[in-house]
Design an enzyme around this catalytic site. Structure first.
Site, mmCIF file in Angstrom:
data_model
loop_
_atom_site.group_PDB
_atom_site.id
_atom_site.type_symbol
_atom_site.label_atom_id
_atom_site.label_comp_id
_atom_site.label_asym_id
_atom_site.label_seq_id
_atom_site.Cartn_x
_atom_site.Cartn_y
_atom_site.Cartn_z
ATOM 1 N N SER A 193 -25.974 -73.724 19.146
ATOM 2 C CA SER A 193 -25.261 -73.826 17.922
ATOM 3 C C SER A 193 -23.912 -74.212 18.136
ATOM 4 O O SER A 193 -23.302 -74.113 16.678
ATOM 5 C CB SER A 193 -25.108 -71.804 18.474
ATOM 6 O OG SER A 193 -26.298 -71.613 17.885
ATOM 7 N N LYS B 43 -14.867 -69.396 14.801
ATOM 8 C CA LYS B 43 -16.192 -69.317 14.825
ATOM 9 C C LYS B 43 -15.592 -67.888 13.834
ATOM 10 O O LYS B 43 -15.277 -66.777 14.815
ATOM 11 C CB LYS B 43 -17.327 -69.152 14.952
ATOM 12 C CG LYS B 43 -18.483 -69.031 14.761
ATOM 13 C CD LYS B 43 -19.749 -69.584 15.744
ATOM 14 C CE LYS B 43 -21.135 -69.014 15.279
ATOM 15 N NZ LYS B 43 -22.202 -69.174 16.556
ATOM 16 N N SER C 99 -26.015 -72.099 14.918
ATOM 17 C CA SER C 99 -25.013 -70.492 14.524
ATOM 18 C C SER C 99 -23.450 -70.955 13.793
ATOM 19 O O SER C 99 -23.537 -70.390 12.872
ATOM 20 C CB SER C 99 -25.532 -69.006 15.162
ATOM 21 O OG SER C 99 -24.452 -69.507 16.128
#
Length: 341
Positions: free
Chosen positions: A190, A83, A166
């Site tokens: 997330s 990420k 996210s």
């Protein structure tokens, strides 16, 4: 695997791929090339925001050398993607924001380093909501690979639907078989939410289990790094590599030694008590979600677990408290990106 391992690589779990690499059925370089090709072929999903084929293949060749020499780590040659809130030396680190456009970190995050030490090969960086603030992955300010402008990440099961956020790029990369394993971060769901939306497995570890050093902060007292993959076994293997104390770099890391989280995967559930909070099954719970959760609970009962009704009477305050803590900490953390410091 079939007679042509290269056609099957993206169907293998982390454990299966690690075994195939150790057994010389496929090389780390071939595995990296296979997943890089898939990432490029499925750019329409918007999962990746940065690739660096030269750096990836250099890492893969190093793992091939270790495998040949018999000095390889447990996950030698297994591709992984991160990420884009984990800073990395060989790839841009933007946290999905124009404020960090073009930024290259001079060091790797501790989680990135530990996974590299376990033998993982970095494929690239994955899309996310800006500074990890979001639950749909529609709010990245960075153009995905193959795009000229920012674009939402698409759920591979239905591209008209969101993947959750996210860590949406992370969830999509695993679900679409663009990487066998990825990292995500979880502040208020997330990792867990996109894992659910994309039909994969994700774990938010206990706070402090994984170092936050090199993780671009949203809300420091809530943020935690975790693995996302296709199964509990794969996540356990990743978590074993990620976790451990980091006292010199993260004062909030727990003084608990690294451990192998996979050793008890096949333990019996006989006698295990699972608390079922009444407040989690009230108004607002969709009927299909209720049915899925209840079906899972029945499976636990079949495996020997005992369901215990409990109450968490302050549940209704959890969201208001979150929206006091998280924005306050975000304001403090993001003040450093003012173009001066």
């Amino acid at each position: 695997m079939s007679n042509n391992p290269m056609t099957d690589l993206h169907h293998l779990s982390v454990a299966q791929l690690a075994a195939a690499l150790r057994g010389k059925q496929v090389s780390a370089t071939e595995a990296a090339q296979h997943f890089l090709a898939r990432a490029k072929a499925h750019q329409n999903l918007g999962a990746y925001v940065a690739l660096n084929e030269e750096a990836t293949l250099a890492q893969a060749r190093a793992q091939d050398a270790a495998l040949a020499a018999g000095t390889a780590a447990p996950l030698a040659g297994v591709p992984i993607a991160h990420k884009d809130v984990f800073v990395t030396r060989d790839f841009p680190s933007t946290a999905g924001s124009k404020m960090l456009a073009g930024y290259r970190s001079p060091f790797d995050a501790t989680v990135v380093t530990r996974l590299a030490n376990a033998g993982c090969v970095t494929l690239g960086k994955l899309n996310c909501d800006e500074f990890a603030m979001g639950s749909a992955n529609e709010n990245s300010a960075v153009a995905p690979v193959g795009f000229d402008a920012p674009a939402p990440v698409r759920n591979p099961w239905d591209t008209d639907r969101i993947p959750g956020g996210s860590s949406g790029g992370s969830g999509v990369a695993v679900a679409a078989r663009l990487a066998p394993a990825v990292t995500g971060t979880d502040t208020g769901g997330s990792i867990r939410q996109p894992a659910s939306y994309c039909g994969i497995t994700g774990i938010k570890p206990t706070y402090g289990r994984a170092s936050r050093y090199g993780l671009i902060a949203f809300a420091s007292s809530l943020d935690q790094a975790g693995p996302m993959a296709r199964s509990a076994e794969d996540c356990a293997l990743l978590l074993s590599a990620m976790c451990g104390p980091d006292p010199d770099r993260d004062s909030t890391s727990l003084d608990m030694p690294a451990e192998d989280f996979s050793v008890r995967l096949n333990d019996s559930l006989e006698g295990l008590r699972i608390g079922i909070p009444a407040e989690f099954f009230g108004d607002g719970l969709a009927s299909d979600v209720r049915a899925a959760v209840e079906a899972a609970l029945k499976e636990y009962e079949k495996l020997g677990a005992r369901l215990v009704p409990i109450s968490l009477p302050r549940t209704e305050l959890s969201i208001p408290v979150y929206y006091i803590i998280a924005p306050a900490e975000a304001s403090s953390n993001l003040s450093r990106f003012d173009g001066v410091k």
